[in-house]
Design a protein around this motif. Structure first.
Motif, PDB file in Angstrom:
ATOM      1  N   THR A 323     -98.797  -4.228 -25.995  1.00  0.00           N
ATOM      2  CA  THR A 323     -99.689  -4.565 -24.873  1.00  0.00           C
ATOM      3  C   THR A 323    -100.086  -3.270 -24.178  1.00  0.00           C
ATOM      4  OG1 THR A 323     -99.865  -5.767 -22.783  1.00  0.00           O
ATOM      5  CG2 THR A 323     -97.651  -5.094 -23.457  1.00  0.00           C
ATOM      6  N   GLU A 399    -106.658 -18.507 -21.188  1.00  0.00           N
ATOM      7  CA  GLU A 399    -106.398 -18.773 -22.596  1.00  0.00           C
ATOM      8  C   GLU A 399    -105.499 -20.006 -22.681  1.00  0.00           C
ATOM      9  OE1 GLU A 399    -107.279 -17.499 -25.587  1.00  0.00           O
ATOM     10  OE2 GLU A 399    -108.779 -16.256 -24.582  1.00  0.00           O
ATOM     11  N   CYS A 403    -101.691 -16.592 -24.144  1.00  0.00           N
ATOM     12  CA  CYS A 403    -101.248 -15.669 -25.192  1.00  0.00           C
ATOM     13  C   CYS A 403     -99.724 -15.576 -25.181  1.00  0.00           C
ATOM     14  CB  CYS A 403    -101.843 -14.281 -24.968  1.00  0.00           C
ATOM     15  SG  CYS A 403    -103.644 -14.216 -25.064  1.00  0.00           S
ATOM     16  N   THR A 413    -101.761 -13.423 -34.326  1.00  0.00           N
ATOM     17  CA  THR A 413    -102.156 -14.398 -33.293  1.00  0.00           C
ATOM     18  C   THR A 413    -102.199 -13.744 -31.927  1.00  0.00           C
ATOM     19  OG1 THR A 413    -101.176 -16.209 -34.553  1.00  0.00           O
ATOM     20  CG2 THR A 413    -101.537 -16.582 -32.199  1.00  0.00           C
ATOM     21  N   TRP A 414    -101.206 -12.936 -31.634  1.00  0.00           N
ATOM     22  CA  TRP A 414    -101.161 -12.232 -30.353  1.00  0.00           C
ATOM     23  C   TRP A 414    -102.327 -11.269 -30.206  1.00  0.00           C
ATOM     24  CZ3 TRP A 414     -99.631 -11.510 -25.536  1.00  0.00           C
ATOM     25  CH2 TRP A 414     -99.739 -10.246 -24.990  1.00  0.00           C
ATOM     26  N   CYS A 417    -105.591 -12.999 -29.505  1.00  0.00           N
ATOM     27  CA  CYS A 417    -105.614 -13.568 -28.156  1.00  0.00           C
ATOM     28  C   CYS A 417    -105.772 -12.466 -27.106  1.00  0.00           C
ATOM     29  CB  CYS A 417    -104.326 -14.352 -27.921  1.00  0.00           C
ATOM     30  SG  CYS A 417    -104.329 -15.355 -26.409  1.00  0.00           S
ATOM     31  N   GLN A 418    -105.049 -11.358 -27.282  1.00  0.00           N
ATOM     32  CA  GLN A 418    -105.146 -10.259 -26.323  1.00  0.00           C
ATOM     33  C   GLN A 418    -106.535  -9.632 -26.352  1.00  0.00           C
ATOM     34  OE1 GLN A 418    -102.179  -6.874 -24.801  1.00  0.00           O
ATOM     35  NE2 GLN A 418    -102.669  -6.642 -26.942  1.00  0.00           N
TER      36      GLN A 418
END
Length: 475
Positions: A323, A399, A403, A413-414, A417-418
């Motif tokens: 992140t 979302e 997420c 997937t992360w 979404c991010q």
């Protein structure tokens, strides 16, 4: 600028600081990962009590929170003051939160004070108002109230830059290097680069040797690195932070890394050019001026090349983390500690050339008004965050489902979404802006607006000769 107007501007600017200190103190929140840090300190003390100094509680696998040890993955930065607080009898979480929150405020005040001292010593005192404008227009406004470690880290990094630029006694440089290395285990090469650059600029000014300062700086870094390594042995059974290095906490794929690098600078939900434009544009202008006005290998361009290298590698490093903004908080959380020390360096190295550019920018009042409106508008979400930190929930929950961390939902997937949060969804600032619509938010916005306008007018008064201060007229 008349004497009366100058006094009013100074009062607006300097008066905003105690006001903000009070606001940050009464609105303190436990942002970021601070709760985990306090739990980690408790776990560390339990390990010490059990005489377990090797991989204490280490599992080798990420748990629900992404941790491999009950002590956590965080650096020594906040553990040390937390241990001191416990040693002095502050066992409860509220007291420990209060201490860490107070250190955030101290970090900001130290940044401002050392900025003034450094610029004054280098003959760039006129730029103090510009430096303060940058501080008061950025996410510092939102993080002054938080117990998270970013503002403390910022203060320690500014201490490093100030100690080297001022060519403080070698032991002081060593202590500053030690403190700066405690901010993050990934900070070591950047601490070395900025520290050496600061000493080089100091030697240019004073002509005095810097070898002893370098030696003490290396010793300070060695002590910090040794302490962090021993801490890692206790929690991971290795001198390395095994938790950090887990593959599920990395960005997978060059395309995603590049996407996140761009996000660090330009994302509507945390990009530096949108959340801290004054700092970003000033650093960019300084580096561009240096590269345009002198040969690439000249001494004049050296500070710009070091800054560009640090910014580029930091951006790639952030983009490689799962992140890039450290989103357990607001905006560009992970980038914040590095911005003021870099700004201070470019003001010292290129203050005169930047003054020439800024003189042209602020020569007309309509341009002053434009700069003020842009900076103030982009600072409003930071102010809103102070008065309604819960507004961040709306950003995350747009979302559906929200997420989920890569070790729980899968890396791809992360990352998808991010990406939507970074680029496609409603920007974070539009959620935190809601906090301005409160009595406290309105009052804070007025105080900050007066301070920003005062900074601009004082900077204009320092840089623009009286005969050039005019309102545009048709010719």
């Amino acid at each position: 600028m008349s004497t009366r107007l100058r006094i009013a501007a100074i009062a607006a600017v300097l008066g905003s600081l105690p006001f903000l200190v009070v606001v940050w103190t009464i609105r303190q929140t436990n942002g970021g990962d601070t709760g985990f840090v306090l739990d980690g300190t408790n776990a560390f003390l339990n390990c010490v009590s059990a005489h377990d100094f090797n991989a204490c509680g280490f599992t080798g696998k990420l748990n629900y929170w992404g941790l491999m040890s009950p002590i956590g993955w965080w650096p020594l930065l906040q553990h040390i003051p937390d241990l001191i607080t416990i040693g002095l009898g502050g066992d409860g979480h509220p007291v420990r939160y209060r201490v860490l929150g107070t250190l955030s405020v101290v970090g900001i005040l130290v940044t401002v004070l050392l900025g003034w001292l450094v610029l004054r010593r280098f003959g760039q005192a006129r730029w103090f108002w510009g430096f303060l404008f940058i501080v008061l227009s950025g996410p510092v406004l939102a993080y002054g109230q938080q117990a998270a470690g970013e503002m403390l880290a910022m203060g320690l990094l500014v201490c490093l830059v100030a100690a080297t630029l001022l060519q403080a006694p070698p032991p002081v440089v060593g202590l500053a290097a030690l403190g700066a290395c405690l901010t993050k285990e990934t900070s070591y090469p950047f601490v070395a680069a900025l520290g050496l650059l600061g000493l080089w600029l100091a030697r240019k000014r004073t002509g005095r040797p810097i070898l002893r300062h370098v030696i003490f700086g290396v010793v300070g870094m060695a002590i910090a690195i040794t302490a962090a390594s021993l801490f890692n042995i206790v929690r991971f059974g290795s001198v390395l932070n095994t938790n950090y290095l887990d593959d599920q906490l990395r960005t997978h794929g060059l395309a995603w890394t590049f996407d996140y690098v761009l996000a660090v600078f330009f994302s509507p939900s945390g990009g530096l050019y949108l959340t801290w434009p004054a700092a970003s544009l000033l650093v960019s202008a300084a580096c561009l001026v240096a590269l345009v006005r002198a040969p690439f290998r000249s001494a004049y361009t050296r500070p710009a090349l070091v800054v560009i290298a640090c910014v580029a590698v930091l951006a790639v490093g952030f983009a490689s983390w799962w992140t890039p903004f450290g989103w357990s908080g607001y905006g560009p959380r992970l980038q914040l500690p590095w911005i003021p020390p870099i700004v201070l360096i470019v003001l010292v190295a290129y203050g005169d050339d930047l003054a020439a550019l800024t003189r042209r920018l602020l020569g007309r009042m309509w341009r002053v008004a434009l700069v003020f409106v842009a900076a103030f508008a982009l600072a409003l979400p930071h102010i809103g965050m102070v008065w309604d930190p819960g507004s961040l929930v709306g950003f995350v929950e747009q979302e559906n489902p929200p997420c989920n961390a890569p070790w729980r939902s899968g890396v791809q997937t992360w990352q998808r979404c991010q990406h939507r949060l970074l680029w496609e969804d409603r920007p974070m600032g539009l959620y935190t802006l809601e906090g301005v619509d409160t009595s406290g938010g309105v009052t804070t916005a007025i105080v900050v607006a007066l301070a920003l306008l005062g900074c601009l007018m004082l900077l204009r008064g320092e840089l623009v000769p009286a005969q050039q201060r005019s309102v545009s007229r048709p010719t």
